[in-house]
Design a protein around this motif. Structure first.
Motif, PDB file in Angstrom:
ATOM      1  N   ARG A 111       0.852  -1.310  -0.045  1.00 14.17           N
ATOM      2  CA  ARG A 111      -0.080  -0.089  -0.043  1.00 14.17           C
ATOM      3  C   ARG A 111       0.783   1.258   0.053  1.00 14.17           C
ATOM      4  O   ARG A 111       0.519   2.341  -0.637  1.00 14.17           O
ATOM      5  N   HIS A 164      -4.639  -4.431  -9.017  1.00 19.29           N
ATOM      6  CA  HIS A 164      -4.763  -3.955  -7.601  1.00 19.29           C
ATOM      7  C   HIS A 164      -5.219  -5.380  -6.885  1.00 19.29           C
ATOM      8  O   HIS A 164      -6.295  -5.691  -6.645  1.00 19.29           O
ATOM      9  N   ASP A 166      -6.133  -4.558  -1.070  1.00 21.86           N
ATOM     10  CA  ASP A 166      -7.210  -3.560  -1.184  1.00 21.86           C
ATOM     11  C   ASP A 166      -6.672  -2.331  -0.693  1.00 21.86           C
ATOM     12  O   ASP A 166      -5.616  -2.251  -0.020  1.00 21.86           O
TER      13      ASP A 166
END
Ligand code: FAD
Length: 614
Positions: free
Chosen positions: A80, A611, A614
């Motif tokens: 992330r 992606h 998440d």
């Protein structure tokens, strides 16, 4: 003496051939031995692995460590983080793969003798920031190199690899590499079943801020000469995100790093009038990139953008406020040690310019652009991902195998996976080493066929610049300008000028557009034509010639990619004046290129960004 007089040709056969003995190369060599106990593992290095690569002079922090043993971070968190910093575009499968393996590599460094700093209260590694841990790292590279030396069957130091060899019996299959010994001049021919490229990133493609007396004073290592890109490009490997060059905010003139200052010493920046300026540019930046400006942490390129705009508005210089932090003796010590352990030059610059950071807030600058795949940027080769994690579209065989059969990569070589740094590059080298051994065991037991003619032709090509010099030298009585040859320094400066003025370097405030890029490509093509007229006075200059060849190929690739991506994805790294905004609708994708060496043409395409996290 004739062209080859007194020079031997040395033939070496290997199972796994590792090109470049830096962080990733040492990791690849170490791990290849673990899985391939009876295999011949050969590592080739153009310097000496003891002190080679970007970590040569040591580091003060390991920038990629999860701390999973203490529940500090998980690999998903790192994905992330990297995705955010790269404005949404990373290969999440590759990033996750490095993050899940990196801690064990760091534990090995400690086991091998690397002194780690520890938090006296918790006993854990001392954190500099969320991902960084602090080390006494002056001897980081020799410690890592020792593990590789013990693992390798043979290490060949001082061999500059110039070309990869391809299998003459099987299309698109690598067969080894050739190069020359930069001390003896011997020609080396390596035949191998699998090849791992770990030859570092690229400095000196764009004109540096330090020229003339300061030339060589760059941020990334001056010996990072783009072989990691030039070698695979030559044989048609697909590249990705080559437009995503990086620009660093660093202490002025010495390129001293700012990470420990921001993160550990909690210093901050001000404009020339002592004002906070970053927040002033928020709305302006929002108009270019939308909600990315609200992300935390603010992506590195966007912080550069505010710096650049403030400078252009005439409110420089930007300074790091050190005067407050340096009143604390502990922080003062850390501030200086940070440089002494990895960028001694910055301490020397401050001493020579009468800068005591306790009394004066030192100036910052933004660097010229660099191309690499291991830092806060994503340029490099397009690689197959991990079997258990990569989407089908990102998998065509073995982990970290490029689009050329049997050719693997790690560290700066691999594109799409930023924020690996020293530890992640070593870990990725281990991943590639394991996969290369698997490839040799399963598919590559046969030694690939190498054409004798190709080996002879390459030998003539490699040493030709020495012949050009020997003959052409007679036409002039003094000086360095000859009617019949071009010296490597002249070629390098010509390359840097083209990239600087046409592809978004410092003198253009990192700005370019389609017109400029197309003209840049024309000028690069003219330089390419002249490359057959390079002259090399000695073996050192011959090395410079081949470094220039690799830099030129990488530069062409950067220019094609920059032209292809019709948006400004990373303001602060570079700007497309004709497409000033980020365009997620059309460009939330990877850019891929493939060079055809027979036609000299480049083919461009898009690849999807998946992606996964998440
Ligand atoms: C100034 C600076 C500061 C940094 N700070 C940090 C930090 O604080 N923390 C951190 O974790 N990371 C840091 N990094 C990043 C880290 O150094 C890199 O991520 C890492 O070294 C990349 O590993 P690599 O193996 O891909 O390249 P390198 O380690 O550079 O190794 C490449 C090797 O290939 C060799 N080579 C190149 N071309 C050829 C050729 N043609 N033939 C044979 N050999 C060749 C080179 O000599 C070199 O040994 C920093 C880097 C720099 C330059």
């Amino acid at each position: 003496m004739g062209l080859f007089g007194g020079r031997k040709t040395v033939f070496v056969d290997a199972d796994v051939l590792v090109i470049g003995g830096g962080m990733a190369g040492c990791g690849a060599t170490y791990e290849s031995r673990y899985w391939g106990r009876d295999l011949k593992i050969v590592c080739i290095e153009k310097a000496n692995i003891e002190r080679s690569g970007a970590v040569a002079q040591g580091l003060y922090a390991i920038n990629c460590y999860m701390g999973m043993q203490w529940g500090e971070n998980q690999p998903e968190d790192h994905v992330r983080y990297a995705r955010n910093d790269l404005m949404g575009l990373v290969r999440e499968d590759l990033g996750y793969d490095v993050a899940r393996h990196v801690d064990s590599s760091v534990h090995k460094f400690e086991e091998w003798g690397l002194p780690m700093m520890r938090d006296p209260k918790t006993g854990r590694y001392q954190r500099e920031g969320k991902w960084q841990i602090m080390i006494h790292g002056e001897s980081y590279k020799p410690i890592v190199a020792e593990a590789a030396r013990k693992a390798a069957t043979e290490v060949y130091n001082r061999i500059m690899v110039t070309h990869l060899l391809m299998d003459s019996a099987k299309a698109n299959r690598v067969a080894g590499a050739v190069g020359f010994n930069v001390r003896t001049g011997d020609y080396h021919v390596f035949r191998a079943k699998a090849v791992i490229i770990a030859a570092g990133g690229a400095s000196h493609i764009f004109k540096p801020r330090a020229v003339g007396e300061g030339m060589g004073r760059t941020w990334y290592a001056p010996w990072s000469s783009a072989s990691a890109y030039g070698l695979p490009i030559q044989v048609g490997a697909k590249m990705t995100q080559m437009e995503n060059r990086i620009v660093l905010t660093r202490f002025k003139d010495g390129y001293g790093p700012v990470g420990a200052y921001f993160l550990h010493l909690k210093t901050y920046t001000q404009n020339g009038y002592g004002e906070e300026y970053e927040s002033k540019w928020t709305e302006h930046t929002r108009a270019l990139v939308g909600e990315y400006v609200d992300h935390h942490p603010v992506p590195t390129c966007l912080r550069n953008h505010a710096f650049l705009e403030e400078m252009k508005a005439g409110r420089g210089p930007i300074r790091m406020v050190t005067k407050e932090a340096f009143q604390d003796p502990h922080k003062e010590t850390v501030g200086w040690e940070n440089f002494l352990g990895m960028t001694i030059g910055q301490a020397v610059v401050w001493a020579s310019q009468n800068i005591d950071p306790k009394l004066i807030n030192p100036e910052l600058t933004t660097s010229e652009p660099y191309v690499m795949g291991s830092h806060a940027t994503c340029s490099g080769a397009w690689a197959s991902g991990p079997e258990d994690y990569a989407p089908a579209e990102y998998q065509w065989g073995y982990n970290r195998m490029l689009t050329v059969d049997g050719l693997f990569g790690a560290g700066d070589t691999i594109g799409g996976s930023a924020h690996k740094f020293s530890s992640g590059s070593f870990a990725e080298g281990r991943i590639a080493g394991k996969a290369a051994v698997k490839y040799v065991m399963e598919k590559g037991r046969e030694q690939p066929q190498v054409s004798e003619q190709e080996v002879r032709d390459l030998q003539n090509t490699i040493y030709q610049p020495m012949e050009n010099f020997r003959v052409g030298r007679n036409e002039i009585v003094a000086g360095t300008v000859s009617p019949s040859y071009l010296l490597p320094i002249h070629g390098l400066q010509r390359l840097q000028k083209i990239m600087d003025e046409y592809v978004g370097g410092i003198s253009a405030h990192y700005m370019t557009n389609g017109q400029l890029l197309n003209r840049g490509l024309e000028l690069l093509a003219m330089l390419k034509e002249d490359m057959s007229r390079m002259g090399a006075e000695d073996l050192h200059q011959l090395q410079r010639v081949w470094e220039l060849h690799h830099r030129l190929l990488a530069a062409e690739s950067v220019t094609h990619h920059t032209l292809f991506r019709e948006e400004t994805r990373w303001p602060g790294y570079y700007y497309r004046g004709d497409h000033m905004k980020l365009d997620d609708k059309n460009w939330h994708c990877f850019t891929l290129s493939r060079y055809d060496r027979t036609t000299g043409k480049w083919a461009m395409e898009k690849a999807p960004v998946y992606h996964i996290i998440d």
